[in-house]
Design a protein around this motif. Sequence first.
Motif, PDB file in Angstrom:
ATOM      1  N   VAL A   1    -136.735  42.537  27.186  1.00 27.57           N
ATOM      2  CA  VAL A   1    -136.666  43.403  28.365  1.00 27.57           C
ATOM      3  C   VAL A   1    -135.245  43.432  28.917  1.00 27.57           C
ATOM      4  N   VAL A   2    -134.618  42.272  28.981  1.00 29.37           N
ATOM      5  CA  VAL A   2    -133.248  42.192  29.487  1.00 29.37           C
ATOM      6  C   VAL A   2    -132.296  42.912  28.552  1.00 29.37           C
ATOM      7  N   ARG A   3    -132.459  42.701  27.260  1.00 26.00           N
ATOM      8  CA  ARG A   3    -131.587  43.377  26.291  1.00 26.00           C
ATOM      9  C   ARG A   3    -131.715  44.893  26.382  1.00 26.00           C
ATOM     10  N   LEU A   4    -132.953  45.378  26.487  1.00 25.52           N
ATOM     11  CA  LEU A   4    -133.159  46.824  26.586  1.00 25.52           C
ATOM     12  C   LEU A   4    -132.579  47.384  27.881  1.00 25.52           C
ATOM     13  N   ALA A   5    -132.758  46.661  28.977  1.00 18.20           N
ATOM     14  CA  ALA A   5    -132.222  47.120  30.262  1.00 18.20           C
ATOM     15  C   ALA A   5    -130.705  47.180  30.219  1.00 18.20           C
ATOM     16  N   LEU A   6    -130.084  46.156  29.639  1.00 21.13           N
ATOM     17  CA  LEU A   6    -128.626  46.142  29.541  1.00 21.13           C
ATOM     18  C   LEU A   6    -128.127  47.227  28.593  1.00 21.13           C
ATOM     19  N   ALA A   7    -128.797  47.407  27.464  1.00 17.31           N
ATOM     20  CA  ALA A   7    -128.402  48.456  26.519  1.00 17.31           C
ATOM     21  C   ALA A   7    -128.520  49.834  27.163  1.00 17.31           C
ATOM     22  N   GLU A   8    -129.577  50.040  27.933  1.00 15.32           N
ATOM     23  CA  GLU A   8    -129.750  51.324  28.608  1.00 15.32           C
ATOM     24  C   GLU A   8    -128.675  51.536  29.668  1.00 15.32           C
ATOM     25  N   ALA A   9    -128.345  50.490  30.398  1.00 15.63           N
ATOM     26  CA  ALA A   9    -127.298  50.605  31.415  1.00 15.63           C
ATOM     27  C   ALA A   9    -125.941  50.874  30.776  1.00 15.63           C
ATOM     28  N   LEU A  10    -125.648  50.203  29.673  1.00 13.78           N
ATOM     29  CA  LEU A  10    -124.380  50.449  28.973  1.00 13.78           C
ATOM     30  C   LEU A  10    -124.339  51.855  28.392  1.00 13.78           C
ATOM     31  N   ALA A  11    -125.475  52.357  27.925  1.00 16.74           N
ATOM     32  CA  ALA A  11    -125.530  53.711  27.376  1.00 16.74           C
ATOM     33  C   ALA A  11    -125.265  54.751  28.460  1.00 16.74           C
ATOM     34  N   GLY A  12    -125.542  54.402  29.706  1.00 15.06           N
ATOM     35  CA  GLY A  12    -125.296  55.323  30.808  1.00 15.06           C
ATOM     36  C   GLY A  12    -123.833  55.405  31.224  1.00 15.06           C
ATOM     37  N   LEU A  13    -122.986  54.544  30.671  1.00 17.22           N
ATOM     38  CA  LEU A  13    -121.555  54.564  30.993  1.00 17.22           C
ATOM     39  C   LEU A  13    -120.816  55.506  30.058  1.00 17.22           C
ATOM     40  N   ASP A  14    -119.610  55.891  30.465  1.00 18.66           N
ATOM     41  CA  ASP A  14    -118.752  56.665  29.569  1.00 18.66           C
ATOM     42  C   ASP A  14    -118.440  55.819  28.336  1.00 18.66           C
ATOM     43  N   GLU A  15    -118.152  56.490  27.236  1.00 19.06           N
ATOM     44  CA  GLU A  15    -117.900  55.770  25.990  1.00 19.06           C
ATOM     45  C   GLU A  15    -116.712  54.816  26.119  1.00 19.06           C
ATOM     46  N   LEU A  16    -115.630  55.262  26.752  1.00 23.18           N
ATOM     47  CA  LEU A  16    -114.450  54.423  26.896  1.00 23.18           C
ATOM     48  C   LEU A  16    -114.748  53.214  27.789  1.00 23.18           C
ATOM     49  N   ASP A  17    -115.506  53.425  28.866  1.00 21.77           N
ATOM     50  CA  ASP A  17    -115.888  52.311  29.740  1.00 21.77           C
ATOM     51  C   ASP A  17    -116.724  51.288  28.980  1.00 21.77           C
ATOM     52  N   ARG A  18    -117.636  51.770  28.172  1.00 16.96           N
ATOM     53  CA  ARG A  18    -118.498  50.897  27.381  1.00 16.96           C
ATOM     54  C   ARG A  18    -117.666  50.069  26.399  1.00 16.96           C
ATOM     55  N   VAL A  19    -116.714  50.714  25.736  1.00 17.78           N
ATOM     56  CA  VAL A  19    -115.856  50.007  24.776  1.00 17.78           C
ATOM     57  C   VAL A  19    -115.026  48.949  25.493  1.00 17.78           C
ATOM     58  N   VAL A  20    -114.488  49.294  26.662  1.00 16.29           N
ATOM     59  CA  VAL A  20    -113.673  48.342  27.422  1.00 16.29           C
ATOM     60  C   VAL A  20    -114.504  47.125  27.812  1.00 16.29           C
ATOM     61  N   LEU A  21    -115.716  47.354  28.322  1.00 17.97           N
ATOM     62  CA  LEU A  21    -116.567  46.225  28.724  1.00 17.97           C
ATOM     63  C   LEU A  21    -116.940  45.346  27.538  1.00 17.97           C
ATOM     64  N   VAL A  22    -117.323  45.960  26.452  1.00 12.54           N
ATOM     65  CA  VAL A  22    -117.739  45.184  25.284  1.00 12.54           C
ATOM     66  C   VAL A  22    -116.565  44.385  24.726  1.00 12.54           C
ATOM     67  N   ARG A  23    -115.408  44.998  24.587  1.00 10.17           N
ATOM     68  CA  ARG A  23    -114.243  44.289  24.046  1.00 10.17           C
ATOM     69  C   ARG A  23    -113.777  43.170  24.972  1.00 10.17           C
ATOM     70  N   ARG A  24    -113.764  43.459  26.284  1.00 13.12           N
ATOM     71  CA  ARG A  24    -113.252  42.459  27.221  1.00 13.12           C
ATOM     72  C   ARG A  24    -114.216  41.308  27.445  1.00 13.12           C
ATOM     73  N   TYR A  25    -115.501  41.597  27.628  1.00  9.42           N
ATOM     74  CA  TYR A  25    -116.424  40.554  28.055  1.00  9.42           C
ATOM     75  C   TYR A  25    -117.319  40.013  26.950  1.00  9.42           C
ATOM     76  N   LEU A  26    -117.700  40.814  25.993  1.00  6.69           N
ATOM     77  CA  LEU A  26    -118.518  40.292  24.899  1.00  6.69           C
ATOM     78  C   LEU A  26    -117.656  39.742  23.771  1.00  6.69           C
ATOM     79  N   ASP A  27    -116.566  40.442  23.456  1.00  8.07           N
ATOM     80  CA  ASP A  27    -115.670  39.975  22.404  1.00  8.07           C
ATOM     81  C   ASP A  27    -114.579  39.058  22.942  1.00  8.07           C
ATOM     82  N   ASP A  28    -114.463  38.961  24.282  1.00  8.19           N
ATOM     83  CA  ASP A  28    -113.494  38.095  24.952  1.00  8.19           C
ATOM     84  C   ASP A  28    -112.053  38.414  24.553  1.00  8.19           C
ATOM     85  N   ALA A  29    -111.737  39.696  24.451  1.00 16.65           N
ATOM     86  CA  ALA A  29    -110.391  40.116  24.089  1.00 16.65           C
ATOM     87  C   ALA A  29    -109.532  40.236  25.344  1.00 16.65           C
TER      88      ALA A  29
END
Length: 122
Positions: free
Chosen positions: A53-81
């Motif tokens: 449920v948490v994964r789906l909610a987060l995936a849906e929230a990330l899908a609602g962001l602009d593509e560039l915003d999504r890439v920035v968040l994933v690279r900065r916080y999930l990939d720790d770049a």
Amino acid sequence: MRWTRRFGARIENPAAYAQTTLTRVFIDSRRRRSAHEKPTDTLPDRGVDDSPVVRLALAEALAGLDELDRVVLVRRYLDDAPVAVVANELGISEGAVRNRSLRALDRLRARFGADLSDLRAP
């Protein structure tokens, strides 16, 4: 000891320098340790809710962001770049990366709560 070789410049009064150093070391050794810090052998566990449920909610929230915003968040916080690396990869300035990540996190906080800890399906 040759003071000029050690410090690059001549110390006018080596005795005063030594006295100051000894005084500072003594004062540092006499300072109290923090009263609220207590050493422990183990760190407290911080549980992670990895339910579907948490994964789906987060995936849906990330899908609602602009593509560039999504890439920035994933690279900065999930990939720790670092910001500089993300900026270089995307061809934008470091300020733009920081700005986009702050605004995207604000949108996620508006949806899930201030600390993003209460991730619930919509």
